[in-house]
Design a protein around this motif. Structure first.
Motif, short mmCIF file in Angstrom:
data_model
loop_
_atom_site.label_atom_id
_atom_site.label_comp_id
_atom_site.label_asym_id
_atom_site.label_seq_id
_atom_site.Cartn_x
_atom_site.Cartn_y
_atom_site.Cartn_z
N ALA A 252 -7.53 17.20 5.63
CA ALA A 252 -6.91 16.67 4.42
C ALA A 252 -7.69 15.45 3.96
O ALA A 252 -8.60 14.97 4.64
CB ALA A 252 -5.46 16.28 4.69
N LEU A 253 -7.33 15.00 2.77
CA LEU A 253 -7.90 13.75 2.28
C LEU A 253 -6.75 12.74 2.29
O LEU A 253 -5.73 12.92 1.62
CB LEU A 253 -8.41 13.94 0.85
N TYR A 254 -6.91 11.71 3.09
CA TYR A 254 -5.88 10.67 3.13
C TYR A 254 -6.14 9.72 1.96
O TYR A 254 -7.26 9.26 1.74
CB TYR A 254 -5.94 9.92 4.46
N ILE A 255 -5.10 9.46 1.19
CA ILE A 255 -5.22 8.68 -0.04
C ILE A 255 -4.55 7.34 0.17
O ILE A 255 -3.37 7.28 0.53
CB ILE A 255 -4.53 9.43 -1.21
N PRO B 2 3.55 13.33 -5.03
CA PRO B 2 2.92 12.04 -5.37
C PRO B 2 3.86 11.13 -6.17
O PRO B 2 3.72 9.91 -6.13
CB PRO B 2 1.70 12.44 -6.21
N ASP B 3 4.83 11.75 -6.86
CA ASP B 3 5.81 10.95 -7.61
C ASP B 3 6.59 10.03 -6.68
O ASP B 3 6.95 8.91 -7.04
CB ASP B 3 6.78 11.88 -8.36
N GLN B 4 6.84 10.50 -5.45
CA GLN B 4 7.59 9.69 -4.49
C GLN B 4 6.79 8.47 -4.05
O GLN B 4 7.33 7.37 -3.91
CB GLN B 4 7.94 10.53 -3.25
N ASN B 5 5.50 8.68 -3.85
CA ASN B 5 4.66 7.55 -3.45
C ASN B 5 4.50 6.56 -4.60
O ASN B 5 4.49 5.34 -4.39
CB ASN B 5 3.29 8.03 -2.99
N PHE C 43 0.83 -1.21 0.00
CA PHE C 43 0.00 0.00 0.00
C PHE C 43 0.86 1.25 0.00
O PHE C 43 2.08 1.20 0.13
CB PHE C 43 -0.96 0.00 1.19
N GLU C 44 0.20 2.38 -0.17
CA GLU C 44 0.83 3.68 -0.01
C GLU C 44 -0.08 4.56 0.83
O GLU C 44 -1.25 4.23 1.04
CB GLU C 44 1.08 4.35 -1.38
N GLY C 45 0.47 5.66 1.32
CA GLY C 45 -0.32 6.60 2.10
C GLY C 45 0.14 8.00 1.75
O GLY C 45 1.33 8.29 1.80
N MET C 46 -0.77 8.85 1.32
CA MET C 46 -0.43 10.21 0.94
C MET C 46 -1.66 11.08 1.21
O MET C 46 -2.70 10.57 1.59
CB MET C 46 -0.01 10.23 -0.54
N LYS C 47 -1.50 12.39 1.02
CA LYS C 47 -2.63 13.27 1.32
C LYS C 47 -2.86 14.31 0.22
O LYS C 47 -1.93 14.70 -0.48
CB LYS C 47 -2.38 14.02 2.63
N ILE D 32 4.02 24.42 3.25
CA ILE D 32 4.21 24.05 1.83
C ILE D 32 3.02 23.21 1.36
O ILE D 32 2.45 23.44 0.29
CB ILE D 32 5.54 23.29 1.63
N GLN D 33 2.62 22.24 2.18
CA GLN D 33 1.55 21.32 1.77
C GLN D 33 0.23 22.06 1.53
O GLN D 33 -0.52 21.73 0.62
CB GLN D 33 1.38 20.24 2.84
N TYR D 34 -0.05 23.09 2.35
CA TYR D 34 -1.30 23.85 2.21
C TYR D 34 -1.13 25.09 1.34
O TYR D 34 -1.98 25.97 1.34
CB TYR D 34 -1.82 24.25 3.60
#
Ligand SMILES: Cc1ncc(COP(=O)(O)O)c(C=O)c1O
Ligand SMILES: Cc1ncc(COP(=O)(O)O)c(C=O)c1O
Lengths: 355, 355
Positions: free
Chosen positions: A138-141, A92-95, A74-78, A340-342
């Motif tokens: 956030a939206l956890y993906i 997202p490229d890293q995930n 799995f992966e986890g990103m936001k 940075i994220q927001y």
């Protein structure tokens, strides 16, 4: 249901939405899911058409490989919504890269970039109203892949299901975290799958973590399984140590996940003049540093909580309480990363991707 | 469907049987399942009523713990039909105990004996016509348990599904097996879950095994992950080495599964005057023994194949072909064990259980 097709993704819209039944003030991390999910099957050596469809249970044969042989990653990103109502992804490229590294290590097919990335973006656009403004929201993906072939024979699955599900989350506050340093149990072997986000790594940690919980500790800091002296990672986080004004974290390895938060915090620290060292750090070193007063902070770093402050650690029979320091590196770095994220601070690294 | 209740097991009989569509001469191991399965749910801290019902897919939420965190364990055992048409289990108590040891290590609830044992026996009685007479024919029994709670948060599941499925099998002949001795990859960490029949252990082996397959080897013999010098186990088998007339196998440990076949072969060997040693055995020792001509046999031992002869092993850049010996221990022991399992020889150990 309305059915449309965007590039090669088939889209089946849910006729109704659950969103009005969700209380966004009291979300539990990872428990509530949006209206849609992406599913893409790999069958007979080929990826089939990705489908965005209403979130719904899978039908799985009882002999499916994932139930018996744990072929699952799995992966986890936001995704974040900024003040101007734009939606942003973070690295997202890293995930995506890490997902395919995990796939290789678990003998699973790599997922093509367009399925992962276009699928992800399309899915988030459809459920964009689940992403709320405001820091911490956030939206956890959760992209994941499981082996779906039938048959109880210990060999790799031939068929797989790649899937993305989305969960709205609030800022994740783990409270005061006391940790135990592992001196017997381990999460990863040399030459094992510790560096992959493989499902089986997490189940392996539950029992030792439960034992720690029973003694009043929330997490375990894992050590190398050979000597139990090198501090490696914790639960779903990499770990940082501040000795005097130097920030130290273990190098990633076959045993340690290459965390996106870890490397982003390192980059921000370096940019902003905090001295960093990426090297092995041992239990003795932090015990000595604690004794001579130079150990200032320990914190975990991961997508869910960004950073998680550690209040103290138990090693064998001794508990070491960390000092209360002003101007924590943990807090500074978390704020800078969040900004940075927001999209509240300039993204000097080119990390963010607008949806 | 006919619904009855035996002790506290609910039984829902399948209105039809697939048995006539099955060619018992050409069975693939673990691919074909009988008409029924046993399912028992653990919810809110309690085991619910076990149900024997027609074999059918599960409905699983995409966020089920097993897909994300690998909380899954299993067992593997067999039922045999003797010449008098009686059906026998072989040491089911050992599998039951091991199942619950795996459960504890994976932070899962232990399954009560009556659910496991009575469930197993009742299920086999219902599908007894799937067990064919004749050496090699058997019913492979797969008890397993998975974490079914929803939610993508890395903590133990609260709900679980315990299940037993049955697969008719023929004698399992693995052909000539050449193995690679692992010098980099590993299957288990010190303090890890190697001794549990945890799903994640198997997925971890697939990629290194695939690399071995590509070089013409069928299996990997795993070594300890610290030094890669101690010979441990292979795929789904424990491993035996015969040097001169002594049979040597590694002691079970946190890294090595306590195989039922292994301990049964050891007991038969001891009873029948074969000298055995349960101790660490290193790569250097077998390489030296091969060079001086004292290494006579290597074989794997496990429920599926009973024993699997190993023709030779690769270590780093060298291949060591094993000699052709008459009167192999492997063959003698396999025949003796099979004779007990099929009720053709006196069971001096009290291992078999009549259904
Ligand atoms: C074992 C482990 N270590 C570290 C991390 C942190 O990685 P990231 O910062 O990419 O979330 C995670 C993931 O969440 C993890 O599962
Ligand atoms: C890793 C491993 N080692 C050894 C064995 C052999 O155990 P048993 O003889 O109980 O089948 C198995 C099981 O099948 C196994 O999965």
């Amino acid at each position: 249901m309305e059915t449309t097709q965007i590039s090669d993704i088939k889209i089946i819209k849910s006729p109704t939405s659950k969103i009005d039944s969700v209380d966004f003030e009291t979300l539990t991390f990872g428990k509530q899911f949006t209206d849609h999910m992406l599913v893409c099957d790999f069958i007979d050596g080929e990826w089939h058409q990705p489908i965005i469809m209403p979130y719904a249970p899978f039908e799985m044969d009882p002999s499916s490989r994932v139930f018996h042989y744990g072929q699952a990653i799995f992966e986890g990103m936001k995704a974040y919504r900024d003040a101007q109502d734009e939606i942003w992804l973070f690295r997202p490229d890293q995930n995506y890269e890490r997902f395919n590294k995990s796939a290789i290590r678990l003998a699973m097919p790599e997922v093509p970039e367009h399925i992962f990335m276009d699928g992800l973006k399309e899915l988030i656009k459809i459920d964009a109203n689940w992403i709320k403004k405001g820091n911490g929201n956030a939206l956890y993906i959760r992209p994941f892949m499981i082996g779906t072939s039938d048959g109880v024979i210990a060999s790799p699955s031939l068929n797989f299901k790649f899937c993305i599900i989305l969960s709205p989350v609030k800022s994740y506050y783990s409270g005061e975290v006391k940790v135990v340093i592992a001196d017997h149990f381990s999460r990863a072997a040399n030459g094992g799958i510790g560096a992959a986000k493989a499902a089986g790594n997490y189940a392996a940690q539950f029992y030792p973590t439960k034992l720690a919980n029973q003694k009043g500790f929330q997490q375990v800091i894992w050590t190398d399984d050979t000597t139990h002296t090198k501090l490696e990672e914790s639960g779903t986080m990499n770990v940082f140590f501040r000795i005097n004004d130097t920030l130290i974290t273990a190098p990633v390895s076959e045993r340690i996940l290459d965390g996106v938060t870890r490397k982003s915090l390192l980059a921000i620290a370096e940019r902003d003049g905090i001295k960093t060292e990426v090297r092995s750090i041992t239990v003795n070193e932090i015990v000595d540093a604690h004794r001579n007063g130079s150990l200032k902070e320990i914190f975990g770093a991961g997508t869910a909580a960004v950073v998680s402050l550690i209040a103290g650690f138990q090693y064998k029979d001794e508990y070491f309480e960390l000092p209360q320091v002003a101007d924590r590196f943990a807090t500074q770095l978390k704020e800078k990363l969040n900004a940075i994220q927001y999209n509240e601070a300039e993204d000097t690294f080119n990390w963010t991707v607008k949806l």
